[in-house]
Motif scaffolding. Structure first.
Motif, PDB file in Angstrom:
ATOM      1  N   ARG A   3       6.157   9.407 -56.046  1.00  0.00           N
ATOM      2  CA  ARG A   3       6.127   9.456 -54.364  1.00  0.00           C
ATOM      3  C   ARG A   3       5.100   8.349 -54.151  1.00  0.00           C
ATOM      4  O   ARG A   3       4.069   8.313 -54.911  1.00  0.00           O
ATOM      5  CB  ARG A   3       5.997  10.486 -53.680  1.00  0.00           C
ATOM      6  CG  ARG A   3       4.677  11.459 -54.097  1.00  0.00           C
ATOM      7  CD  ARG A   3       4.360  12.642 -53.830  1.00  0.00           C
ATOM      8  NE  ARG A   3       5.376  13.421 -54.371  1.00  0.00           N
ATOM      9  CZ  ARG A   3       5.365  14.125 -55.641  1.00  0.00           C
ATOM     10  NH1 ARG A   3       4.322  13.515 -56.349  1.00  0.00           N
ATOM     11  NH2 ARG A   3       6.173  14.923 -56.223  1.00  0.00           N
ATOM     12  N   MET A  87      10.025   8.811 -52.686  1.00  0.00           N
ATOM     13  CA  MET A  87       9.869  10.352 -52.690  1.00  0.00           C
ATOM     14  C   MET A  87      11.048  10.783 -53.758  1.00  0.00           C
ATOM     15  O   MET A  87      11.864  10.170 -53.878  1.00  0.00           O
ATOM     16  CB  MET A  87       9.523  11.399 -51.615  1.00  0.00           C
ATOM     17  CG  MET A  87      10.514  11.274 -50.610  1.00  0.00           C
ATOM     18  SD  MET A  87      10.194  11.603 -48.763  1.00  0.00           S
ATOM     19  CE  MET A  87       9.800  10.188 -48.241  1.00  0.00           C
ATOM     20  N   GLN A  88      10.687  11.859 -54.118  1.00  0.00           N
ATOM     21  CA  GLN A  88      11.872  12.596 -54.982  1.00  0.00           C
ATOM     22  C   GLN A  88      13.003  13.191 -54.098  1.00  0.00           C
ATOM     23  O   GLN A  88      12.711  13.334 -52.841  1.00  0.00           O
ATOM     24  CB  GLN A  88      11.311  13.794 -55.708  1.00  0.00           C
ATOM     25  CG  GLN A  88      10.058  13.466 -56.701  1.00  0.00           C
ATOM     26  CD  GLN A  88      10.686  12.447 -57.618  1.00  0.00           C
ATOM     27  OE1 GLN A  88      11.702  12.722 -58.435  1.00  0.00           O
ATOM     28  NE2 GLN A  88      10.145  11.210 -57.826  1.00  0.00           N
ATOM     29  N   ASP A  90      14.221  15.930 -53.545  1.00  0.00           N
ATOM     30  CA  ASP A  90      13.864  17.365 -52.869  1.00  0.00           C
ATOM     31  C   ASP A  90      12.757  17.357 -52.325  1.00  0.00           C
ATOM     32  O   ASP A  90      12.001  18.360 -52.060  1.00  0.00           O
ATOM     33  CB  ASP A  90      14.310  18.144 -54.132  1.00  0.00           C
ATOM     34  CG  ASP A  90      12.893  18.179 -54.769  1.00  0.00           C
ATOM     35  OD1 ASP A  90      12.519  17.257 -55.180  1.00  0.00           O
ATOM     36  OD2 ASP A  90      12.882  19.079 -55.906  1.00  0.00           O
ATOM     37  N   GLU A  91      12.418  16.238 -51.682  1.00  0.00           N
ATOM     38  CA  GLU A  91      11.086  16.053 -51.150  1.00  0.00           C
ATOM     39  C   GLU A  91      11.294  15.415 -49.628  1.00  0.00           C
ATOM     40  O   GLU A  91      12.358  14.705 -49.279  1.00  0.00           O
ATOM     41  CB  GLU A  91      10.004  15.389 -51.688  1.00  0.00           C
ATOM     42  CG  GLU A  91       9.586  15.884 -52.969  1.00  0.00           C
ATOM     43  CD  GLU A  91       8.695  15.078 -53.875  1.00  0.00           C
ATOM     44  OE1 GLU A  91       7.770  15.766 -54.845  1.00  0.00           O
ATOM     45  OE2 GLU A  91       8.356  13.887 -53.618  1.00  0.00           O
ATOM     46  N   PHE A 155       3.498  14.750 -48.116  1.00  0.00           N
ATOM     47  CA  PHE A 155       4.690  14.928 -48.660  1.00  0.00           C
ATOM     48  C   PHE A 155       4.877  16.390 -49.048  1.00  0.00           C
ATOM     49  O   PHE A 155       3.706  17.304 -49.373  1.00  0.00           O
ATOM     50  CB  PHE A 155       4.574  14.373 -50.250  1.00  0.00           C
ATOM     51  CG  PHE A 155       4.662  12.975 -49.953  1.00  0.00           C
ATOM     52  CD1 PHE A 155       5.893  12.106 -49.903  1.00  0.00           C
ATOM     53  CD2 PHE A 155       3.507  12.061 -49.950  1.00  0.00           C
ATOM     54  CE1 PHE A 155       5.960  10.735 -49.698  1.00  0.00           C
ATOM     55  CE2 PHE A 155       3.600  10.651 -49.931  1.00  0.00           C
ATOM     56  CZ  PHE A 155       4.735  10.198 -49.515  1.00  0.00           C
ATOM     57  N   LEU A 156       6.037  17.141 -49.012  1.00  0.00           N
ATOM     58  CA  LEU A 156       6.347  18.486 -49.054  1.00  0.00           C
ATOM     59  C   LEU A 156       7.679  18.640 -49.793  1.00  0.00           C
ATOM     60  O   LEU A 156       8.751  17.849 -49.539  1.00  0.00           O
ATOM     61  CB  LEU A 156       6.348  19.157 -47.681  1.00  0.00           C
ATOM     62  CG  LEU A 156       5.057  19.358 -46.907  1.00  0.00           C
ATOM     63  CD1 LEU A 156       5.258  19.969 -45.425  1.00  0.00           C
ATOM     64  CD2 LEU A 156       4.230  20.518 -47.744  1.00  0.00           C
ATOM     65  N   PRO A 157       7.721  19.692 -50.532  1.00  0.00           N
ATOM     66  CA  PRO A 157       9.267  19.976 -51.186  1.00  0.00           C
ATOM     67  C   PRO A 157      10.077  20.829 -50.070  1.00  0.00           C
ATOM     68  O   PRO A 157       9.341  21.338 -49.213  1.00  0.00           O
ATOM     69  CB  PRO A 157       8.780  20.710 -52.364  1.00  0.00           C
ATOM     70  CG  PRO A 157       7.536  21.424 -52.094  1.00  0.00           C
ATOM     71  CD  PRO A 157       6.789  20.579 -51.209  1.00  0.00           C
TER      72      PRO A 157
END
Length: 180
Positions: A3, A87-88, A90-91, A155-157
Motif C-alpha cells: 500500500r 492497496m491490497q 481487501d483494504e 488505510f483499513l481492512p
C-alpha cells in the motif's frame, strides 16, 4: 508493494507532496491541496434570499429556478490532491476531515467520510486521483493554498460476508462510479 501513494501523471512536474503522517502515532496520512483552490462560502446572496423567503413565506411561493440557484451554493466542491493510492484487494482508504477544519476554518466533509476502494487506483477516468469533497460554511470564501493540509486518509481492512455472491462488474470510471 502492499500500500502507498503515488502522484498522478497530470501533476508529475507540479512539485506536490505525498501524504505523510504528522507524528509517530498518527493513524492518518495528511493530504495536501495540489493547487490553489477557492472554496466559496455557502452564504451567497442568492442562497440568503431564498432562505429569507422560506422564513417569511411558504416554500410553495419560491420558484423552482430560485430553489435550484440557492441549492447550487450548497453543493460541495472536489479539492484535488494529485495523489492516487494503491492497496491490497481487501483494504480501503478512509478519507476523513482534519479535526481543525470545522473549528478553525469552517470546512466540512458533507459526506462525513470518503471511501477509496482498491480498484479506484489507475481507473480510466481520472487515474485514481483522490479528491476531498469539502463545503465551506464560513462567512467568506476560503482560499486553500497549494500544499495546505485538507484532510487525512487511513488505510483499513474490510470483511465480506460468508455467502456473498462476488460482484462481477469491474470499475468503469472515477469519482463516484461504483454505484452505477
Amino acid at each position: 508493494m502492499k500500500r502507498g501513494f503515488k502522484i498522478v501523471s497530470s501533476y508529475a512536474d507540479k512539485k506536490i507532496k505525498l501524504p505523510v503522517r504528522a507524528t509517530q502515532q498518527a493513524a492518518g496520512y495528511d493530504f495536501f491541496a495540489a493547487k490553489d483552490f477557492i472554496l466559496p462560502s455557502i452564504w451567497q446572496p442568492k442562497f440568503i434570499k431564498v432562505l429569507w423567503q422560506l422564513i417569511i413565506k411558504s416554500a410553495t411561493e419560491i420558484s423552482e429556478t430560485e430553489t435550484q440557484v440557492a441549492e447550487k451554493s450548497l453543493q460541495p466542491l472536489l479539492v484535488p490532491t494529485g495523489i492516487k493510492a494503491y492497496m491490497q484487494p481487501d483494504e480501503f482508504l478512509l478519507l476523513a476531515n482534519r479535526s481543525s477544519n470545522p473549528l478553525k476554518r469552517r470546512l466540512i466533509l458533507p459526506n462525513g467520510v470518503g471511501i477509496v476502494d482498491a480498484d479506484y487506483y489507475n481507473n480510466q477516468t481520472n487515474e485514481g486521483e483522490i479528491f476531498f469533497q469539502l463545503l465551506n460554511f464560513g462567512l467568506k470564501d476560503r482560499l486553500i493554498k497549494k500544499g495546505e493540509r485538507i484532510g487525512q486518509g487511513i488505510f483499513l481492512p474490510f470483511l465480506a460476508v460468508d455467502a456473498e455472491v462476488k460482484p462481477q462488474q469491474k470499475r468503469q470510471g472515477g469519482f463516484g462510479s461504483s454505484g452505477k
